[in-house]
Scaffold this active site. Structure first.
Site, PDB file in Angstrom:
ATOM      1  N   ASN A   9      33.416  -2.395  29.291  1.00 28.29           N
ATOM      2  CA  ASN A   9      32.571  -3.217  29.893  1.00 28.29           C
ATOM      3  C   ASN A   9      33.385  -3.397  31.352  1.00 28.29           C
ATOM      4  O   ASN A   9      34.424  -4.067  31.406  1.00 28.29           O
ATOM      5  CB  ASN A   9      32.440  -4.444  29.334  1.00 28.29           C
ATOM      6  N   LYS A  11      32.231  -4.836  33.836  1.00 25.51           N
ATOM      7  CA  LYS A  11      32.126  -6.139  34.516  1.00 25.51           C
ATOM      8  C   LYS A  11      31.583  -5.718  36.047  1.00 25.51           C
ATOM      9  O   LYS A  11      30.894  -4.911  36.154  1.00 25.51           O
ATOM     10  CB  LYS A  11      33.004  -7.208  34.348  1.00 25.51           C
ATOM     11  N   HIS A  98      26.156 -11.341  26.939  1.00 26.25           N
ATOM     12  CA  HIS A  98      27.680 -11.485  27.292  1.00 26.25           C
ATOM     13  C   HIS A  98      28.117 -13.074  27.405  1.00 26.25           C
ATOM     14  O   HIS A  98      27.153 -13.624  28.198  1.00 26.25           O
ATOM     15  CB  HIS A  98      28.060 -10.750  28.297  1.00 26.25           C
ATOM     16  N   GLU A 100      29.734 -14.357  29.676  1.00 24.87           N
ATOM     17  CA  GLU A 100      29.666 -14.717  31.154  1.00 24.87           C
ATOM     18  C   GLU A 100      28.211 -14.814  31.454  1.00 24.87           C
ATOM     19  O   GLU A 100      27.859 -15.713  32.505  1.00 24.87           O
ATOM     20  CB  GLU A 100      30.356 -13.693  31.852  1.00 24.87           C
ATOM     21  N   GLU A 170      33.265 -11.802  20.448  1.00 30.68           N
ATOM     22  CA  GLU A 170      34.346 -12.196  21.666  1.00 30.68           C
ATOM     23  C   GLU A 170      34.449 -13.670  22.015  1.00 30.68           C
ATOM     24  O   GLU A 170      33.777 -14.117  22.598  1.00 30.68           O
ATOM     25  CB  GLU A 170      33.571 -11.624  23.107  1.00 30.68           C
ATOM     26  N   GLY A 176      39.866 -12.154  28.798  1.00 32.89           N
ATOM     27  CA  GLY A 176      40.364 -12.001  30.174  1.00 32.89           C
ATOM     28  C   GLY A 176      41.627 -12.882  30.443  1.00 32.89           C
ATOM     29  O   GLY A 176      42.170 -13.249  31.414  1.00 32.89           O
ATOM     30  N   SER A 216      40.916  -9.259  25.525  1.00 33.61           N
ATOM     31  CA  SER A 216      42.226  -9.223  25.615  1.00 33.61           C
ATOM     32  C   SER A 216      42.367  -8.031  24.750  1.00 33.61           C
ATOM     33  O   SER A 216      43.894  -7.889  24.421  1.00 33.61           O
ATOM     34  CB  SER A 216      43.283 -10.140  25.747  1.00 33.61           C
TER      35      SER A 216
HETATM   36  P1  13P Z   1      38.893  -8.681  28.463  1.00 29.24           P
HETATM   37  O1  13P Z   1      39.141  -7.169  27.789  1.00 29.24           O
HETATM   38  O2  13P Z   1      39.064  -8.208  30.178  1.00 29.24           O
HETATM   39  O3  13P Z   1      39.415  -9.825  27.901  1.00 29.24           O
HETATM   40  O4  13P Z   1      37.169  -8.677  28.553  1.00 29.24           O
HETATM   41  C1  13P Z   1      36.492  -8.735  27.148  1.00 29.24           C
HETATM   42  C2  13P Z   1      35.107  -8.675  27.464  1.00 29.24           C
HETATM   43  O5  13P Z   1      34.522  -9.667  28.023  1.00 29.24           O
HETATM   44  C3  13P Z   1      34.402  -7.499  27.345  1.00 29.24           C
HETATM   45  O6  13P Z   1      33.032  -7.686  27.354  1.00 29.24           O
END
Ligand code: 13P
Length: 259
Positions: A9, A11, A98, A100, A170, A176, A216
């Protein structure tokens, strides 16, 4: 046997030239070993076409996904993109819900459900994201919260539709932050997700659904996470932005699939 799925992803990262360079690097690394794993790149909407051109030219089996979509096929929805648009541009997957998007763009269980249903009808695989906040985990309500998110996201689907569904667990506190869930913590929730699918649909259909871990995931923890019986791959943010680190995660999954 479920095939591991490793989904990057990206982002809101990578301009078109950067996206072309990263996907080209991945294609250069691609080898037959990767066929043991399904690999998907979920890229920003503006990068989809260019990345598709790279993947198509190099004839790899790397697939392409969007990060969000609108549930309506067309119309007056300024700033949105539709399922026919992403499909035509080469996407076979789309991330939905997601954390976010739930947090910053007011997505709810209801809008997630509308998007999931629209993707299934249009034959695009939905990577449905669920996961609890730190506060919910600290109050030991994570299983109840996540399984309710799963039920809400898939409301109205039939057992046959599950072939188009991937669930990504997640935990928000692990995204992150460099703070990964332990394999045991992730397995507990992924197993509960599968049990919920078995209860809401049937055990056979639930058995075929890939449940991913995200938060992560990196070269240091991938092996232990994938060794868990109900973790079928990863949804990877930061570590998918570098070709070499994403390659290592894919190869770890290929290796894990042999065991
Ligand atoms: P990270 O791997 O950067 O923690 O992000 C995970 C994520 O949100 C994937 O959709």
């Amino acid at each position: 046997m479920r095939k591991y799925l490793m989904a990057g992803n990206w982002k809101m990262n990578k301009t078109i030239p950067e996206a072309v360079a990263l996907s080209q690097q991945l294609c250069n690394y691609y080898n037959r070993d990767w066929d043991k794993v399904d690999v998907v790149l979920c890229v920003p909407a503006i990068d989809i076409k260019a990345v598709h051109t790279v993947l198509d030219f190099d004839k790899t089996d790397i697939e392409l996904g969007a990060q969000n979509v609108h549930q309506e096929p067309s119309g007056a929805y300024t700033g949105e993109i539709s399922i026919p648009m992403i499909k035509e541009a080469g996407c076979t997957y789309c991330i939905v819900g997601h954390s976010e998007r739930r947090e910053y763009f007011a997505e709810t269980d209801e809008t997630v459900n509308l998007k999931v249903k629209a993707l299934v009808i249009n034959d695009v695989n939905a990577i449905v994201c669920v996961g609890e906040s730190l506060n919910i985990r600290d109050n030991d309500r994570h299983l109840e919260f996540v399984t309710a998110q799963v039920r809400a996201a898939l409301a109205g689907l039939d057992a046959d539709d599950l072939s188009k569904i991937v669930i990504a667990y997640e935990p928000i506190w692990a995204i992150g932050t460099g703070r990964t869930a332990t394999p045991e913590q992730a397995e507990e929730v992924c197993a509960a997700i599968r049990a919920t699918l078995a209860d809401a649909f049937n055990a056979d259909a639930a058995c075929g659904v890939r449940v991913l871990y995200g938060g992560s995931m990196n070269v240091g923890n991938v092996e232990s996470l994938l060794s868990m019986p109900n973790i079928d791959g990863g949804l990877i943010g930061g570590a998918s932005l570098d070709a070499n680190s994403f390659k290592q995660l894919i190869e770890a999954a290929a290796h894990a699939s042999e065991e």
